[in-house]
Design a protein around this motif. Structure first.
Motif, short mmCIF file in Angstrom:
data_model
loop_
_atom_site.label_atom_id
_atom_site.label_comp_id
_atom_site.label_asym_id
_atom_site.label_seq_id
_atom_site.Cartn_x
_atom_site.Cartn_y
_atom_site.Cartn_z
N GLY A 349 -4.55 19.88 19.59
CA GLY A 349 -3.46 18.94 19.67
C GLY A 349 -3.09 18.32 18.05
N GLY A 350 -2.85 16.55 18.20
CA GLY A 350 -2.22 16.53 17.41
C GLY A 350 -1.54 17.48 15.72
N PRO A 351 -2.12 16.86 14.24
CA PRO A 351 -2.03 15.06 13.87
C PRO A 351 -1.76 14.09 14.87
CG PRO A 351 -0.71 16.72 12.40
CD PRO A 351 -0.42 17.51 13.73
N GLY A 352 -2.46 13.30 14.84
CA GLY A 352 -2.10 12.15 15.09
C GLY A 352 -3.40 11.17 14.25
N TRP A 353 -2.78 9.81 14.85
CA TRP A 353 -3.72 8.37 14.81
C TRP A 353 -3.85 8.10 15.92
CZ3 TRP A 353 -5.89 6.84 10.58
CH2 TRP A 353 -5.08 6.88 9.26
N LEU A 392 -12.01 14.06 12.98
CA LEU A 392 -11.45 12.99 12.25
C LEU A 392 -11.63 13.56 11.01
CD1 LEU A 392 -10.89 9.70 13.04
CD2 LEU A 392 -13.27 9.57 12.88
N THR A 393 -10.33 12.27 10.19
CA THR A 393 -11.02 12.62 8.27
C THR A 393 -10.15 11.69 7.92
OG1 THR A 393 -8.05 13.13 8.95
CG2 THR A 393 -9.93 15.73 8.90
N ARG A 394 -9.87 10.52 8.63
CA ARG A 394 -9.81 9.11 8.10
C ARG A 394 -9.74 8.38 8.92
NH1 ARG A 394 -3.08 10.66 6.76
NH2 ARG A 394 -3.47 12.22 7.35
N ILE A 395 -9.49 6.90 7.97
CA ILE A 395 -9.98 5.65 9.08
C ILE A 395 -8.85 4.87 8.60
CG2 ILE A 395 -11.43 4.93 10.02
CD1 ILE A 395 -13.45 5.86 9.64
N ARG A 396 -8.26 4.17 9.27
CA ARG A 396 -7.87 2.62 8.73
C ARG A 396 -7.74 1.66 9.44
NH1 ARG A 396 -1.04 4.50 10.07
NH2 ARG A 396 -1.41 4.06 12.33
N LEU A 397 -7.36 0.56 7.89
CA LEU A 397 -8.23 -1.07 9.72
C LEU A 397 -7.87 -1.69 8.09
CD1 LEU A 397 -10.70 -2.00 7.11
CD2 LEU A 397 -11.70 -0.02 8.28
N PHE A 398 -7.34 -3.30 8.94
CA PHE A 398 -6.99 -4.55 7.98
C PHE A 398 -8.33 -5.04 8.21
CE2 PHE A 398 -4.55 -8.00 7.81
CZ PHE A 398 -3.27 -7.65 7.73
N PRO A 399 -9.00 -5.19 7.03
CA PRO A 399 -10.01 -6.62 6.33
C PRO A 399 -8.78 -7.79 6.03
CG PRO A 399 -9.22 -4.88 4.81
CD PRO A 399 -8.46 -4.12 5.43
N TYR A 400 -9.19 -8.74 6.75
CA TYR A 400 -8.08 -10.12 6.34
C TYR A 400 -8.42 -10.84 5.22
CZ TYR A 400 -5.90 -14.51 8.34
OH TYR A 400 -5.34 -15.28 8.58
N PHE A 505 -8.21 9.02 11.95
CA PHE A 505 -7.05 10.21 11.92
C PHE A 505 -7.84 11.56 12.36
CE2 PHE A 505 -3.60 13.25 10.30
CZ PHE A 505 -2.82 13.01 10.39
N VAL A 506 -7.07 12.12 13.45
CA VAL A 506 -7.91 13.40 13.84
C VAL A 506 -6.25 14.72 13.33
CG1 VAL A 506 -8.72 12.25 15.39
CG2 VAL A 506 -6.74 13.28 15.84
#
Length: 686
Positions: A349-353, A392-400, A505-506
């Motif tokens: 599958g992928g790649p994708g978030w 899993l190669t990346r992580i994204r997040l929203f620090p407020y 992200f995988v």
């Protein structure tokens, strides 16, 4: 004692609240949520606390709505003035204007008798609108002062327009305006006399320009609604240079809705004849409204003659089968065996978030008094099934908010029982999405849960852990822990009906990484209004097989036997194959022309005895025992192609050379002058 609070984004301008709260017991060992009126104790939950308060506030507008139309670039907002609850049918006194907010930014202030507003020239995107009423507070006992009501909303709309894909541009009209290209700079033009074929887009060296950056940018393109396959950008490029300085460049970029991402850069080192470029832009384009642009930049245009661009194409491509072959197995020629390998990358599958939030930050959650806690998005084994073999190669997040510390965490197993990765974030930017590359990729299997999240520490005034507008995907997008060991869905435990702004992200990755544990667990799933954010490729449905351009069968296997009983006749055949997905098909690939004759019905080659071949295996030279008979000796590969044929006389011991052929298996057949057939196999190795 820590409390978990939700920091509200809506502010009440004038409000007086008095809340009398009595807590029973001497030790609160867990948490209390802001505005909840029960407390958690080690031996249970307290009775509901009752109190009294008086609230006075400025009334906001009523019945606020937003509307847009497909393929338009505006939004129409409508509302009604606040009504005096003490005098039905009458407006609240003192309103002087209304203020309109888009994505929390003030965009307009209109008169008090206005009940509608057109927000024009909007780029394709998701928007949130809010509205307030502005009051003259003279009649409320504050002469000369104004006040703003609490916000009404938000209301959400999507502005969607642009060209659907596939999109093709060959500049044959002679102008950029036909397909609404945006041109920046005086050196871009249409070259009417040259192209692949003419005309083409040209960045020309005249007028002479230094320290330049000039671009042509496409109109909006729609990558939404595409499930299977990848989105590709293809174009032809030619470059003629004057001085190979390495400072003059042409870059290719894609706008993903937030940022321009460079996909290719060509430098003026050598002249370049027409060359085709094919770029995968799936990550930037899939499920998005996107644009592409070509930027010519450098120190001095006299160092080049021109850049030429032609045959720009943006399209969806679904992965085709690989290594398609057709062969005949001797000695009984009763049909054709087709074999292939699955499409590249399909098994993983992928790649994708992957994630559960809606991609929009609306708020933040933290501890009353500050401190440390843990947040995560949880994925079960069944939800990861199509990503088996990826990492899993990346992580994204929203620090407020700023002034916090974050450590990325990846866990596996039930209740996040196994910590696979822990990576300190050295710095982040508050109020926006942050993306981090994992130092060691985490290998994904479909036998264990995956938890993607982080540990956060914050002070009492800055809530860092961003969340969306909800509703929560309970038990998946809203997992929280105060100690890193006991996890709970915050929507159920604390009444906070939101998902964390966390995505992973995988993608297929060569080499090794951390492995998720292999404990078998129930393959449960959870449906929701958000759904699992899945930008990867769905499961393959099967393969369509063609003979001489005519469909003959569909199979889910990696081989197919086309019987002579079905083929009929004596012909030369051409085979083709397509991979079939739920909403697309691959191109017809690896067609193979096979020259052979099916024997008449009921007839096959008669074999009397195998040949004696030595040495076997061989590095290339082989001896054949033809049993002191004369006849014809032939060598075939296992696709049925005749490679060589020679005549053998009586008493001769033939020596064959296969040195010019690749390693592999070959069929050797001897047909005597009396009509007897002998066969044997030889394995050639180096």
């Amino acid at each position: 004692m820590n409390y978990i609070n939700r920091k509200s984004l809506t502010a009440t301008s004038v409000m007086l609240v008095f809340l009398l709260l009595t807590l029973y017991g001497s030790c609160i060992d867990d948490i209390m949520v802001k505005n909840r009126n029960t407390a958690f104790y080690s031996n249970g939950i307290s009775a509901t606390v009752k109190g009294s308060f008086t609230s006075e506030f400025l009334f906001p507008p009523r019945n606020f709505t937003a509307e847009t139309y497909e393929f338009t670039n505006y939004c129409y907002l409508a509302w009604e003035a606040p009504e005096d609850p003490q005098h039905p049918g009458q407006a609240v006194p003192g309103i002087v204007s209304f203020r309109i907010y888009r994505n929390q930014m003030l965009i307009a202030e209109v008169a008090s008798d206005t009940v509608g507003y057109y927000d024009l020239n909007l780029p394709p995107a998701q928007y949130f609108y809010e509205i307030t009423a502005v009051y003259d507070l003279t009649s409320y006992g504050f002469p000369g002062q104004t006040g703003e009501s609490m916000k009404e909303g938000p209301v959400e709309i999507f502005v969607v327009y642009g060209y659907e894909i596939p999109f093709n541009e060959n500049f044959n009209t002679g102008i950029f305006e036909t397909n609404q290209w945006t041109v920046e700079g005086a050196n871009w033009r249409i070259a009417g006399q040259t192209g692949n074929p003419a005309p083409s887009a040209e960045f020309f060296s005249n007028p002479l320009t230094s320290n330049y950056s000039q671009s042509i940018t496409s109109y909006y393109l729609m990558g939404q609604g595409i499930i299977d396959g990848n989105i590709m950008l293809e174009f032809d490029l030619k470059h003629t240079l004057v001085n190979p300085t390495g400072q003059e460049k042409l870059s290719v970029e894609v706008f993903d809705g937030n940022n321009w991402v460079q996909k290719e850069e060509i430098v003026n080192i050598n002249n370049l004849d027409w060359k085709n470029y094919k770029l995968d832009i799936t990550e930037e384009a899939k499920d998005k409204i996107f644009r592409v642009r070509f930027i010519a930049s450098g120190d001095s245009t006299p160092d080049i003659y021109n850049w030429l661009i032609d045959n720009i194409s943006v399209y969806r491509e679904c992965a085709p089968p690989q290594e398609f072959t057709a062969g005949v197995f001797f000695p009984f020629v009763d049909g054709v065996t087709l074999e292939w390998e699955s499409p590249s990358g399909n098994t993983g599958g992928g790649p994708g978030w992957i994630g559960w939030d809606n991609g929009i930050n609306a708020d933040a959650i933290g501890l009353n008094g500050g401190g440390t806690f843990y947040v995560a998005a949880r994925f079960t084994s069944s939800q990861l099934f199509e990503y088996e073999g990826c990492s899993l190669t990346r992580i994204r997040l929203f620090p407020y908010a700023p002034n916090g510390s974050i450590t990325l965490k990846v866990w596996a197993g039930d209740n996040a029982g196994a910590l696979l990765s822990s990576q300190v974030v050295t710095s982040y930017t508050a109020g926006t999405w942050n993306e981090f590359m994992l130092q060691t990729p985490v290998f994904v299997t479909c036998t264990s849960e995956l938890w993607v999240g982080y540990e956060v520490n914050h002070n009492p005034t800055d809530y860092v852990a961003g969340c969306d507008t909800g509703p929560a995907i309970a038990g998946f997008g809203d997992m929280i822990s105060l100690d890193g060991e006991v996890w709970e869905p915050m929507s159920i435990a604390y009444g906070l009906n939101y998902n964390w702004n966390i995505q992973g992200f995988v993608e297929p990755v060569a080499g090794t990484g951390a492995f998720i544990g292999a404990a078998n667990e129930p393959r449960d799933s959870k449906s929701s209004s958000h759904g699992f954010v899945n930008h990867g490729q769905r499961a393959l449905l099967g393969y369509d097989i063609y003979r001489n351009g005519v469909y003959i069968a569909t199979t889910q296997e990696l081989s197919y036997f086309d019987s002579c009983a079905d083929i009929g006749g004596e012909e030369v055949y051409e085979y083709g194959i397509k991979a079939v997905y739920e909403d697309c098909e691959s191109v017809l690939v690896n067609t193979y022309i096979l020259g052979f004759f099916c024997p008449p019905v009921g007839v096959s080659y008669e074999i009397t005895e195998d040949l004696k071949i030595y040495p076997n295996p061989s590095a290339g030279l082989v001896y054949i025992d033809s049993r002191d008979m004369s006849g014809s000796l032939m060598v075939y590969n296992f696709s049925g192609q005749l490679l060589l044929e020679t005549t053998v006389t009586k008493d001769e011991k033939p020596l064959l050379s296969l040195q010019q052929y690749p390693d592999g298996a070959y069929l050797i057949k001897f047909v005597s002058d009396a009509g007897e057939t002998y066969t044997g196999k030889i394995q050639k190795i180096r």
